[in-house]
Design an enzyme around this catalytic site. Structure first.
Site, PDB file in Angstrom:
ATOM      1  N   ASN A 168      78.401 107.604  45.096  1.00 57.17           N
ATOM      2  CA  ASN A 168      79.003 106.282  44.863  1.00 57.17           C
ATOM      3  C   ASN A 168      79.011 105.402  46.104  1.00 57.17           C
ATOM      4  O   ASN A 168      79.672 104.355  46.122  1.00 57.17           O
ATOM      5  CB  ASN A 168      80.433 106.435  44.333  1.00 57.17           C
ATOM      6  CG  ASN A 168      81.351 107.145  45.314  1.00 57.17           C
ATOM      7  OD1 ASN A 168      80.905 107.657  46.344  1.00 57.17           O
ATOM      8  ND2 ASN A 168      82.629 107.198  45.002  1.00 57.17           N
ATOM      9  N   SER A 308      85.746  94.036  43.456  1.00 58.12           N
ATOM     10  CA  SER A 308      86.574  94.871  44.322  1.00 58.12           C
ATOM     11  C   SER A 308      87.742  94.009  44.794  1.00 58.12           C
ATOM     12  O   SER A 308      87.637  92.780  44.858  1.00 58.12           O
ATOM     13  CB  SER A 308      85.774  95.374  45.524  1.00 58.12           C
ATOM     14  OG  SER A 308      84.730  96.235  45.110  1.00 58.12           O
ATOM     15  N   HIS A 325      91.370 104.333  45.625  1.00 57.19           N
ATOM     16  CA  HIS A 325      90.257 103.852  46.443  1.00 57.19           C
ATOM     17  C   HIS A 325      89.186 103.191  45.595  1.00 57.19           C
ATOM     18  O   HIS A 325      88.227 102.633  46.118  1.00 57.19           O
ATOM     19  CB  HIS A 325      89.665 104.990  47.282  1.00 57.19           C
ATOM     20  CG  HIS A 325      88.608 105.808  46.616  1.00 57.19           C
ATOM     21  ND1 HIS A 325      88.795 106.452  45.419  1.00 57.19           N
ATOM     22  CD2 HIS A 325      87.334 106.105  47.005  1.00 57.19           C
ATOM     23  CE1 HIS A 325      87.690 107.109  45.088  1.00 57.19           C
ATOM     24  NE2 HIS A 325      86.794 106.910  46.023  1.00 57.19           N
ATOM     25  N   ALA A 327      87.974 102.259  41.048  1.00 61.67           N
ATOM     26  CA  ALA A 327      88.332 102.226  39.632  1.00 61.67           C
ATOM     27  C   ALA A 327      88.467 103.629  39.053  1.00 61.67           C
ATOM     28  O   ALA A 327      89.270 103.870  38.169  1.00 61.67           O
ATOM     29  CB  ALA A 327      87.280 101.431  38.858  1.00 61.67           C
ATOM     30  N   GLY A 328      87.684 104.563  39.557  1.00 62.50           N
ATOM     31  CA  GLY A 328      87.728 105.942  39.057  1.00 62.50           C
ATOM     32  C   GLY A 328      86.709 106.177  37.961  1.00 62.50           C
ATOM     33  O   GLY A 328      86.521 105.359  37.064  1.00 62.50           O
ATOM     34  N   LYS A 403      71.874 100.666  47.244  1.00 61.45           N
ATOM     35  CA  LYS A 403      72.209 102.068  47.051  1.00 61.45           C
ATOM     36  C   LYS A 403      70.964 102.860  47.393  1.00 61.45           C
ATOM     37  O   LYS A 403      69.877 102.579  46.906  1.00 61.45           O
ATOM     38  CB  LYS A 403      72.639 102.349  45.607  1.00 61.45           C
ATOM     39  CG  LYS A 403      73.945 101.649  45.214  1.00 61.45           C
ATOM     40  CD  LYS A 403      74.419 102.060  43.851  1.00 61.45           C
ATOM     41  CE  LYS A 403      74.954 103.468  43.816  1.00 61.45           C
ATOM     42  NZ  LYS A 403      76.218 103.624  44.563  1.00 61.45           N
TER      43      LYS A 403
END
Length: 404
Positions: A168, A308, A325, A327-328, A403
């Site tokens: 992530n 964010s 930290h 959204a999960g 990413k």
């Protein structure tokens, strides 16, 4: 509204009724809190199952330290950089792709640089022939109050410097979408419609090496200092790495002067610190969990399809002075690949619902980290506010996400 939900023993979690939490994650939270030395365990609204221990939680122990609760990415966290008047031109995407395909540190003695940042963190970047903006950013870093780093565990970590890593982790150029606390935003340098950088990465293979060396043992007084010295080095490495990622984003924007830097802060998500809790001193373990002491700027990461949030902590001890930290996750990686390949074509993965562009050549990762994999950010932030852990300062949305 019952935002703080008490469980058996010392465990509780923070989530409004509209936040879904996986039963396995709650069970892991309770099992960890059952340790006789655990005085308090708090799951955040992004709580989700980990390899035996939950992610998105804070734990307080009176005498012992547990390296496995920090995990294999010690020092993982987020760096937020607010920019002054900087233009976002049509060539930035092309330049950013080229930046992350090039060698970021040509001519730099990487092993010497690793040794320096292991010992000194971002300020260890000074004096290695890096551009002036890097050294100026390093000098802006707050004073380092951690214990001295231990012995660097081997060599070969230089290639990881200035790289994002998988999972992530990401590096983003963002637009400030909304400001809710004008005074706090102004003090940090955030301006509505302005640009900000967001870098989420950790200690790369270094953290994994440290985690494997300590295993799942509970550490007593005779071992704690040695582990904390290893942890301090990993955190310093991770913080320096995030600064180098921000520098790469700045180069893509054509920014080479620190006068364009309006403010910056770094928060660590995987850490252990000795902190006050009510009338006691506890070893506070944060695993996928951001610190939120009173007045502290912190960040809760959205997904590519959601903003964010920059928050300011309230120092609430009911939440161990912490916030989520991110959204999960609501979907595991294998499940994500299977479900989303049937739902989305490859050509649909390069743009976000908010209009941002994603630079990533790893199709597998694009499915695993798709916004559909994550819970909605708004109920998470609302839960944190309703529980009195922090309040909103500003939201940022990604224009370009890298990413790798």
């Amino acid at each position: 509204m019952d935002t703080i939900v008490s469980l058996t023993g010392q465990a509780s979690y923070i989530a409004n009724p509209d936040v879904w939490l996986e039963g396995e994650a709650i069970a892991q939270l309770e099992q960890t809190a059952a340790n006789p030395d655990c005085h308090c365990a708090v799951g955040m609204p992004d709580l989700h199952p980990g390899p035996g221990y939950p992610i998105g939680a804070a734990f307080g122990f009176s005498h012992s330290v547990h390296p496995h609760l920090v995990g294999s990415d010690a020092g993982c966290g987020a760096l937020v950089v607010a920019l002054g008047k900087v233009k976002f031109g049509s060539s930035v995407a092309r330049r950013l792709r080229a930046e992350f395909e090039a060698d970021p540190l040509p001519g730099v003695d990487r092993e010497a640089l690793v040794q320096a940042v292991w010992k000194h963190g971002p300020r260890g970047l000074i004096g290695h022939g890096l551009p002036g903006v890097v050294e100026a950013l390093a000098e802006m870093s707050p004073a380092d109050e951690r214990c001295p780093s231990g012995t660097l565990p081997g060599v070969g970590y230089g290639e990881a410097l200035a790289t994002i890593g998988g999972g992530n982790h990401f590096a983003e150029i963002c637009r400030v979408a909304s400001i809710l606390d004008g005074d706090a935003a102004e003090s940090f340098g955030l301006a509505s419609g302005g640009l900000a950088l967001l870098c989420h990465s950790g200690s790369r293979g270094l953290g994994k090496t440290i985690a494997e060396s300590w295993g799942k043992q509970a550490l007593g007084e005779s071992q704690i200092h040695e582990y904390l010295a290893d942890l301090a080095g990993a955190i310093r490495f991770a913080q320096a790495n995030r600064l180098l990622l921000a520098w790469r984003l700045l180069r893509s924007l054509g920014v080479n002067r620190t006068s364009k830097i309006a403010g910056a802060f770094d928060v660590v998500h995987n850490d252990v610190r000795r902190e006050s809790w009510r009338s006691e001193q506890l070893w506070i373990h944060r695993k996928g969990c951001a610190p939120a002491h009173k007045g502290q700027m912190t960040a809760v990461l959205g997904s590519r399809g959601a903003p964010s949030w920059i928050l300011q902590g309230r120092g609430n001890q009911a939440g161990l002075c912490s916030v989520a930290h991110g959204a999960g996750r609501k979907m595991r990686r294998g499940e994500a690949r299977e479900k989303l390949r049937a739902r989305y074509r490859r050509s649909q993965l390069g743009k976000s619902a908010l209009g941002g562009e994603v630079i990533c050549d790893d199709q597998r990762l694009l499915y695993e980290e798709h916004p559909d994999v994550y819970k909605a950010i708004e109920p998470v932030i609302a839960s944190l506010e309703d529980a009195g852990l922090a309040h909103r300062v500003a939201s940022v949305t990604a224009l370009l996400t890298v990413k790798k």
